[in-house]
Design an enzyme around this catalytic site. Sequence first.
Site, PDB file in Angstrom:
ATOM      1  N   TRP A   1     -53.013  23.231 -11.755  1.00 46.97           N
ATOM      2  CA  TRP A   1     -52.113  24.341 -11.482  1.00 46.97           C
ATOM      3  C   TRP A   1     -52.701  25.557 -12.226  1.00 46.97           C
ATOM      4  O   TRP A   1     -52.677  25.580 -13.459  1.00 46.97           O
ATOM      5  CB  TRP A   1     -50.738  24.066 -12.085  1.00 46.97           C
ATOM      6  CG  TRP A   1     -49.726  23.265 -11.351  1.00 46.97           C
ATOM      7  CD1 TRP A   1     -48.479  23.698 -10.978  1.00 46.97           C
ATOM      8  CD2 TRP A   1     -49.778  21.882 -10.966  1.00 46.97           C
ATOM      9  NE1 TRP A   1     -47.786  22.657 -10.376  1.00 46.97           N
ATOM     10  CE2 TRP A   1     -48.556  21.548 -10.342  1.00 46.97           C
ATOM     11  CE3 TRP A   1     -50.773  20.885 -11.056  1.00 46.97           C
ATOM     12  CZ2 TRP A   1     -48.294  20.268  -9.828  1.00 46.97           C
ATOM     13  CZ3 TRP A   1     -50.510  19.624 -10.554  1.00 46.97           C
ATOM     14  CH2 TRP A   1     -49.290  19.330  -9.945  1.00 46.97           C
TER      15      TRP A   1
ATOM     16  N   ILE B   1     -56.747  22.555  -6.367  1.00 45.25           N
ATOM     17  CA  ILE B   1     -56.332  23.723  -7.130  1.00 45.25           C
ATOM     18  C   ILE B   1     -55.064  24.279  -6.502  1.00 45.25           C
ATOM     19  O   ILE B   1     -54.995  24.490  -5.299  1.00 45.25           O
ATOM     20  CB  ILE B   1     -57.435  24.798  -7.106  1.00 45.25           C
ATOM     21  CG1 ILE B   1     -58.698  24.240  -7.760  1.00 45.25           C
ATOM     22  CG2 ILE B   1     -56.958  26.075  -7.790  1.00 45.25           C
ATOM     23  CD1 ILE B   1     -59.966  24.990  -7.401  1.00 45.25           C
ATOM     24  N   LYS B   2     -54.066  24.494  -7.368  1.00 47.07           N
ATOM     25  CA  LYS B   2     -52.809  25.069  -6.901  1.00 47.07           C
ATOM     26  C   LYS B   2     -52.686  26.472  -7.459  1.00 47.07           C
ATOM     27  O   LYS B   2     -52.753  26.664  -8.677  1.00 47.07           O
ATOM     28  CB  LYS B   2     -51.655  24.209  -7.412  1.00 47.07           C
ATOM     29  CG  LYS B   2     -50.293  24.726  -7.035  1.00 47.07           C
ATOM     30  CD  LYS B   2     -49.210  23.960  -7.786  1.00 47.07           C
ATOM     31  CE  LYS B   2     -47.842  24.566  -7.555  1.00 47.07           C
ATOM     32  NZ  LYS B   2     -46.822  23.923  -8.410  1.00 47.07           N
ATOM     33  N   VAL B   3     -52.513  27.446  -6.567  1.00 47.68           N
ATOM     34  CA  VAL B   3     -52.293  28.825  -7.009  1.00 47.68           C
ATOM     35  C   VAL B   3     -51.065  29.388  -6.293  1.00 47.68           C
ATOM     36  O   VAL B   3     -50.531  28.773  -5.370  1.00 47.68           O
ATOM     37  CB  VAL B   3     -53.520  29.731  -6.714  1.00 47.68           C
ATOM     38  CG1 VAL B   3     -54.708  29.335  -7.572  1.00 47.68           C
ATOM     39  CG2 VAL B   3     -53.879  29.694  -5.235  1.00 47.68           C
TER      40      VAL B   3
END
Lengths: 307, 307, 307, 307, 307
Positions: B169, B203-205
């Site tokens: 995150w 990947i968390k954005v």
Amino acid sequence: MTERVREILSWYRSENPGVLTNLARLLNHGRLAGTGKLVILPVDQGFEHGPARSFAPNPAGYDPRYHFELAIEAGCNAYAAPLGFLEAGAAEYAGEVPLILKLNNSDTLYTGADPCPAVTGSVDDALRLGCVAIGFTIYPGSAARNEMYGQLRALAEEAKRKGLAVVVWSYPRGSGLSKAGETAVDVVAYAAQIAAQLGAHLIKVKPPTNHIEQEAARKVYEKQRIPIETLADRVRHVVQSAFNGRRIVIFSGGEAKETGAILDEIRAIRDGGGFGSIIGRNSFQRPKQEALDFLRTVMDIYAGNIA
Amino acid sequence: MTERVREILSWYRSENPGVLTNLARLLNHGRLAGTGKLVILPVDQGFEHGPARSFAPNPAGYDPRYHFELAIEAGCNAYAAPLGFLEAGAAEYAGEVPLILKLNNSDTLYTGADPCPAVTGSVDDALRLGCVAIGFTIYPGSAARNEMYGQLRALAEEAKRKGLAVVVWSYPRGSGLSKAGETAVDVVAYAAQIAAQLGAHLIKVKPPTNHIEQEAARKVYEKQRIPIETLADRVRHVVQSAFNGRRIVIFSGGEAKETGAILDEIRAIRDGGGFGSIIGRNSFQRPKQEALDFLRTVMDIYAGNIA
Amino acid sequence: MTERVREILSWYRSENPGVLTNLARLLNHGRLAGTGKLVILPVDQGFEHGPARSFAPNPAGYDPRYHFELAIEAGCNAYAAPLGFLEAGAAEYAGEVPLILKLNNSDTLYTGADPCPAVTGSVDDALRLGCVAIGFTIYPGSAARNEMYGQLRALAEEAKRKGLAVVVWSYPRGSGLSKAGETAVDVVAYAAQIAAQLGAHLIKVKPPTNHIEQEAARKVYEKQRIPIETLADRVRHVVQSAFNGRRIVIFSGGEAKETGAILDEIRAIRDGGGFGSIIGRNSFQRPKQEALDFLRTVMDIYAGNIA
Amino acid sequence: MTERVREILSWYRSENPGVLTNLARLLNHGRLAGTGKLVILPVDQGFEHGPARSFAPNPAGYDPRYHFELAIEAGCNAYAAPLGFLEAGAAEYAGEVPLILKLNNSDTLYTGADPCPAVTGSVDDALRLGCVAIGFTIYPGSAARNEMYGQLRALAEEAKRKGLAVVVWSYPRGSGLSKAGETAVDVVAYAAQIAAQLGAHLIKVKPPTNHIEQEAARKVYEKQRIPIETLADRVRHVVQSAFNGRRIVIFSGGEAKETGAILDEIRAIRDGGGFGSIIGRNSFQRPKQEALDFLRTVMDIYAGNIA
Amino acid sequence: MTERVREILSWYRSENPGVLTNLARLLNHGRLAGTGKLVILPVDQGFEHGPARSFAPNPAGYDPRYHFELAIEAGCNAYAAPLGFLEAGAAEYAGEVPLILKLNNSDTLYTGADPCPAVTGSVDDALRLGCVAIGFTIYPGSAARNEMYGQLRALAEEAKRKGLAVVVWSYPRGSGLSKAGETAVDVVAYAAQIAAQLGAHLIKVKPPTNHIEQEAARKVYEKQRIPIETLADRVRHVVQSAFNGRRIVIFSGGEAKETGAILDEIRAIRDGGGFGSIIGRNSFQRPKQEALDFLRTVMDIYAGNIA
């Protein structure tokens, strides 16, 4: 194995054969193999400056495979990058170019007067990725310098035990220095000395200006008439400052700039006895063919093929 | 095993087969199995915002079993939560949905300008709970970022050795950034790059706005005419910033909001080449049937079943 | 084994049989055995407040044997204390009452705005002393909270692997909170949630007041009309906040006060679905017979023998 | 998740959710997914009998990829093999079929009266290769049995802690038994019991004959009139001997033989309540299409699709 | 990087990039670089047979530097030796030839029917000496085989984790076999299979004779009409037995013999698809120039430069 490479290896006789082997791999790869000169492609700008600032000028560079291929096709001695970039190509390009894993990196989303990079990889990562060396940045002049020196100490000790070479980016920076001081000749020479004393095998510094930062140093430079007029003079002094030339000192290309200016700089580094260059933005921010031509010219200068 | 999943796995060839297997489990589960798209249910808000703010709008969510069932019935690719929530259901629902153990979490009973989450679980916890991945939050822009990066480095190295995937995150936050800067397109793209360089597999954005936070970046966006008008444009840029689309980038749903607005956002993420969404509050704060309908619509958008 | 205890154990199915066995030992000992209710005698005040403040009101309590005997004779479910107090009686009273080793403690010879207790025992100490559980205090709201959460994480992982239950004292405190905030209903509910997410099996909190500390929470309490008028309402909310009642939540007696007031509090905890009490000063600072009578009344309230 | 799989998992409630998850993966994969029946492809004959004896009848089997593909295309629940065979395909076929790493193996270049396999892999190998379980062979009846039991004990303890299931090949053999005794019904039942007592989750035995090896056992079989006339009777007895059917017991196919005979055996295993088959030579020594047809028939028998 | 080397590396995709890099170094060094063929110089005869038997025929070989120079000048792919011999030259010749550290060795001052070599080096020794691989000998057919297999298992796991390749000398020997059986085609093929199943990347076996040792094998060779008339036939069968040619199999030169006979053997190995030779005594027991001429002829045969 050329005489020159053999000579260079002789400076590191306290190291085990694993370290010597990996230094030899660095020195014997690519177009400059055997000359004792090196041109390394470093790509940590994505982490250091952000992706758009790094790769938008030549969007092929967003792709991690691009940099492996650039280093391989140009005949660089090595390719240096942070963990993610190496993980994204180390299997596909295994054995095609020596790799250097950068073990610490700074981003610029938070900046302070006294920067300290984050540790972003391990010596075991370097082994599993097949690297010849670890890379580590120190900021002499930062209030946090001792933390970096301490991290480097431990990582370098481990790397040497496991047969890996140690490359140190020694970049003066922080509240102890003026902006001009970061590239002052006394400071750059001092930074090279610190890196060498910390046990670096290869030292990367910036080309020094003729500014002198420290009063105490100025007196000596003047009294001893140390030549610092030309860049070649200053490079010679920095190389001398790294154990009288018995440690490999290479110079960064710095910000992207006009090609002629860079090539002049390269000639001065060569004339001053520098061991080579580590050129990131000036390589990967150009279109690929242009970059290949440029890097070949740089290598030709170091090899003495052209003036 | 679809061609698309095989292609995605090919981006991670430095990893051992254990990591590849767990990535495949994530990609091959639920309604989006095999499409290369993902919708993940994350429920860490109880820790992050407190129980009433998280669960009072739909009190069924106080019960940890509710979220397992929601993720299973909706056909999510995975369910991500802190240690306690996973411990409270991992045995009953073993094998029914891939689990991601969040290894760090922040509460808001103490807040500072430069937050740093607590480490709340271990890689061995993830193994004993049957997880496919660890999850970890970093706050680029915080003065404490290096501590987080260092923790992630060590946990990711261990997770990969033990065959687990790594989900990061990457949420810019802290004294290095303005409030608007937290979702600025340059900052979100940079945050995605940092996570990728730190070795994240997923990947968390947050969905980026068209604000540009950093002056040095603005010049490049303007000079290179990087399109950032629409959300789809910006998503495309963020995905490009994560190794030219060779890392899986998913987008958070953010604060609870009106359904139409969210679905428009999902369409933009899809059109920009985003790999999916991780939707917490907008899922579990609705009545269950409404949440199931909503999540299916989201999945239909990603699957291309509806416009 | 009663149905109720079986039901409670079913909430902890991720744990190994060792943990379940020790939870069962706690639930099946003393006058409340099998009811699913617990009354625990904790005596860490000697460390926390000093000996005279703790034991002078009833000097028999200077003797560590006194507390074992009090817990045994009163039929408490367990006796909880720091290392020294347990070492001073664990052999003599072996097998007579379940023991909980408090693994961290704060003294008040040094105090700061952001307290962090010292770790004063180990999981192996708990095993050699024959304990059923470890106890650990966290202070949500303290700037040092992450250090405590991290210590708890590691100790709880070890304790569970070795078959011990984990009891967390979750006491909001520190510079993130006002004094009134320490027992505010939103904060106590949040503290219970944090402990549950950190993997606690039993959670000890203070009886909450109707104060609301956090603005963001207040809006939700009002909008969702969460009942918090009576102590029973607030207890119900706190229990719900600990995984919808699927974690055992018990309430501290707090400062010594008048017996009638305490018993009213006990009734409210019972009516709100609390699992019991952990009563220190109100027990051991009275003459023994009075304490025994008092504790039996408390147990009768929980057992439903009296209104 | 079918009721039957849920029921089977309920037999293993002492295990952590990681083990349950991996058991569920085994039970929920392939054509028999959800039925509670299993057909597993094991290929350790290359190590056990040599390459020509194993693969010359169907030379495609020399290639390690062949067996992954056979298991995947046939819809087997899992593929079991030694380290080398799994390493040679685990990356390419990641996520396509559950894998079981055989951790010990015997070759037949040296044979003695009391065989003991070599340990040829580790639990960490199983994790890095993405396996759901470890496999281990014991030879009850060998003078070296205790060495094997001790190795299994340590490996099983580690595997369970790390969330992996444990499959035991329990093959009576050695100087304690006659040749006929190796498949005697009392011995096979005893071997199943030993594996179960050693903590196996899945147990593989050979189909038992009606021979009785041990005099002390014969008396009981006769006195208690234990039915052992038909193979179905004997399978029922062996399953009963493995914790009254609360451990998964599967049966080996044994030496290559005529298809009709094998299918009769499968029907008897099904009728006796066996959980399935682990069929090596009878699968991979046939031409692929014939093997696929054969395995599908076997699965149809177990699934109850055909008589 | 040639297509052939790339193809060979593709067989090892479960390995990390470090292993792939070191395999590439082996395959890309010397006169056979890039061909996928290898000629390796091994010198462990000093340990195995004693110094006079090894070095008296060509006394230059008493000096450890001689063998480094022989391997370098001849253009061998690698030089393999025990700890002492490598320590005696690894620094001087660092980077000039890939090194393989033999981690176990047998002397003949004590001999028994069932030999087991001593472990004489470590993986960390291999790292500090700059090796590309560890080497390990197993004796299938020895009563002590399991001890060797177990040692290899542990060393290979460690070597792979640290990025080193694993070379196994698989030499059938011991009381399980007749003397003729040591080189029987069925036994050699079996030995190759065992090494491959144990996780070897490179396998060294002896050229097989047309003897068949095992009765059970004979039936298969006859029934399946496996061609074993010529050495080329037998080499083909052995290579097939090592994962259908997806593991690198090289052949030892065996006892010193007449040059023409050896070259005929090399041609047969080449024609049968063998990957190369590992030639000790036939190299270093000749005068140096003769040895260089001889090794070049061998390489020319493998390279296809001469018939």
